[in-house]
Enzyme design. Structure first.
Site, PDB file in Angstrom:
ATOM      1  CG  ASP A 195      -1.729   1.171   1.500  1.00 51.94           C
ATOM      2  OD1 ASP A 195      -1.867   2.010   0.594  1.00 51.94           O
ATOM      3  OD2 ASP A 195      -2.292   1.263   2.618  1.00 51.94           O
ATOM      4  CG  HIS A 369      -3.917   4.312   3.873  1.00 53.28           C
ATOM      5  ND1 HIS A 369      -4.082   3.226   3.044  1.00 53.28           N
ATOM      6  CD2 HIS A 369      -5.083   5.004   3.838  1.00 53.28           C
ATOM      7  CE1 HIS A 369      -5.306   3.262   2.525  1.00 53.28           C
ATOM      8  NE2 HIS A 369      -5.941   4.324   2.982  1.00 53.28           N
ATOM      9  CG  HIS A 391      -3.422  -0.309  -2.682  1.00 54.35           C
ATOM     10  ND1 HIS A 391      -3.696  -0.910  -1.496  1.00 54.35           N
ATOM     11  CD2 HIS A 391      -3.725  -1.218  -3.621  1.00 54.35           C
ATOM     12  CE1 HIS A 391      -4.129  -2.129  -1.712  1.00 54.35           C
ATOM     13  NE2 HIS A 391      -4.162  -2.345  -3.004  1.00 54.35           N
TER      14      HIS A 391
HETATM   15 ZN   LIG Z   1      -7.795   1.587  -0.395  1.00 56.53          ZN
HETATM   16 ZN   LIG Z   2      -9.110   0.906   2.694  1.00 60.65          ZN
END
Ligand SMILES: [Zn+2]
Ligand SMILES: [Zn+2]
Length: 556
Positions: A195, A369, A391
């Site tokens: 991510d 995140h 992402h």
């Molecule tokens: Zn996402």
């Molecule tokens: Zn998410």
């Protein structure tokens, strides 16, 4: 050993925030990992949402084994109801992810085209030829997963959306021990997909539990005012913390917004949210209580114009009007594309006299995140042979790639990929084929029918320059003008205030049509062309504008 290579096909999420979707291919079968939407940007007028291009999935429908859902955010699950129109498949995910994703699929009438199969923390199971292991991660929705795929070409680890929250609200931490063990057990991680959303942010993302502390302080600071707290309805830990602090401050809770009410009901039913019924009131009962006795928890943190929060701010809500008796907390951050809507709502709330608290004023929101130090921590723990950042917008991917190199991943094994790229993975390494499958934006307006780039281009032109229609009736035999020209415009000049200019424009068209008729050009197409050209020239010379010109010639 299977002869067909292990592949990854990126359909979305590499180059934008949203539309997360990739295919993992083993023994010619396809496992789709997430199927998300993207919110439209300001330059996409009238577009409700943006989907991945499903061409590749439609063309290979018979090879699809199923969809694995890492978590239930719209940018990972919102496209499922649309994909199910084209293809039928089972969906795997945590029970909560499936519960949250289910509503949209039910609303689209697509529940009959899928089967929902729950998987659990730490479980290892086969989905067709895919040997999957589900790893708990912390994120801004409970019960998200990272996943290890044990393939004939080595183990591929996908982080999903994650952060390393060491004090999560439910105590369910990112299972770093399991990740480390998988890396050891499987002889190393062949490929890490991780991510990149916060790859530009230095440091660590604060724990979700810090928001509870901030909320406690805010409630303490304004004991006599009514509270309205807006957050994502899927962020059940946020809802839980706001609820707990409001109850501790002696308030009753009212939930507002369709998805908020649905998700809270689901969370209570599944035992995620412990809330005594006598502390919850209906929204139409709020006015019976003194301001200091209630807290409304609602949707609309993204400034959606028809959401509860926007309506309340505009004094258009049936039960609640925001006033100087209110403290409004926006416990979320604007997703790219929503910034101007959010700032408009914040302005309207100020105009209504409310005290407005958002993440730039007090720490009432934290990201879901991982920031740079967490991303490096995962990279270092996993020590992948190859790394592909996923992402994120392109710049996030580039920054994440640099972090990987900084912690020692070989630079020629760090691949910045984009939507449409295909990876072929074997014992010797990884090959990238650039832009090998269609992966453009699919714009959705309304409930059916994807609109194409052409329609969007027209809308942008209309939005920027407006249009001018010129209507004339001509004699079919002589080509002479019978009536008109009439001119109708939207967005070029405001007609009631520009009569003179419009008269001159009509004269210019009339003259050009006379000339055409004199030269014997009486066919429909030629007259249309003359009308368009003469009007376009006039508009450009007199106003330096370029509206769309629509000539309508009627023959009698
Ligand atoms: Zn996402
Ligand atoms: Zn998410």
């Amino acid at each position: 050993m299977s002869k067909s290579p292990v592949k990854i096909v990126f359909l979305g999420g590499l180059g934008e925030i949203g539309r997360n979707c990739f295919c993992l291919e083993v023994e010619d079968r396809i496992l789709i990992v997430d199927c998300g939407i993207m919110f439209p940007e300001a330059d996409m007028p009238g577009v409700d949402l943006v989907l991945p291009d499903f061409t590749y999935l439609r063309e290979n429908a018979d090879r699809i084994e199923g969809v694995f859902l890492t978590h239930a955010h719209e940018d990972h699950a919102g496209g499922l109801a649309f994909l199910l129109r084209d293809v039928s498949f089972p969906i795997y995910g945590s029970p909560l992810s499936l519960g949250l994703a289910r509503n949209r699929i039910v609303e689209a009438g697509m529940l009959g085209r899928t089967e929902m199969i729950p998987v659990h923390d730490g479980e290892r199971r086969m989905i067709g030829p895919f040997d999957c292991e589900f790893i708990p991660v912390t994120h801004s929705v409970p019960h998200a997963f990272a996943t290890a795929y044990h393939t004939p070409a080595g183990t591929i680890l996908h982080s999903g959306d994650f952060k390393l929250d060491l004090t999560p609200v439910d105590g369910r931490k990112t299972d770093l021990a399991l990740i480390g063990e998988i890396a050891k057990r499987s002889g190393g991680i062949k490929l890490l997909l991780s991510d990149s959303t916060n790859a530009e942010k230095p440091g660590f993302t604060p724990s979700e539990t810090t928001v509870g502390v901030s909320m406690r302080n805010v409630f303490r600071d304004f004991p006599d005012r009514r509270f309205i707290v807006a957050c994502f309805s899927s962020h059940l830990h946020r809802v839980q913390q706001v609820t707990e602090e409001a109850l501790a401050a002696g308030r009753k809770i009212a939930f507002l917004g369709r998805s908020m009410i649905q998700n809270v009901a689901l969370a209570r039913e599944m035992g995620f949210l412990d809330l005594a019924s006598d502390r919850v009131i209906d929204i139409d009962e709020v006015s019976r209580y003194a301001p200091g006795e209630v807290c409304v928890i609602c949707t609309g943190s993204q400034g959606e114009p028809m959401s509860a929060l926007s309506l309340m701010a505009a004094h258009e809500h049936k039960y609640i009007k925001v006033s100087e008796e209110d403290v409004v907390v926006i416990s979320a951050h604007a997703i790219p594309g929503n910034e101007s809507n959010v700032s408009r709502v914040i302005d309207a709330l100020h105009r209504a006299g409310a005290e407005v608290i958002h993440d730039r004023i007090a720490p009432v929101h934290v990201s879901g995140h991982a920031s740079q130090e967490e991303l490096k921590f995962l990279l270092d723990l996993v020590q992948p042979d190859w790394f592909v950042p996923v992402h994120g917008e392109y710049r996030h991917l580039v920054h994440h790639a640099r972090l990987a190199e900084a912690v020692g991943v070989r630079s020629d094994h760090v691949l910045v990929c984009e939507d449409g790229d295909v990876l072929t993975i074997d014992d010797t390494g990884i090959e990238v084929e650039r832009r090998a499958v269609p992966a453009g934006y699919q714009y959705v307006d309304g409930i059916v029918g994807d609109i194409g780039l052409g329609v969007l281009r027209d809308r942008r032109n209309l939005a920027e320059e407006g249009f001018v229609a010129v209507i004339v009736t001509v004699d079919a035999v002589t080509g002479e003008l019978v009536t008109g020209p009439e001119i109708v415009t939207r967005g070029w000049v405001y007609a009631p205030e520009a009569e003179e200019l419009l008269e001159e424009a009509k004269a210019a068209v009339r003259e050009s049509l006379h000339e055409a008729a004199d030269e014997g050009a009486i066919d429909f197409e030629t007259l249309r062309r003359h009308a368009r050209r003469s009007l376009g020239k006039f508009i450009n010379e007199r106003t330096r504008r370029r509206p769309a010109i629509i000539p309508v010639v009627i023959e009698v």
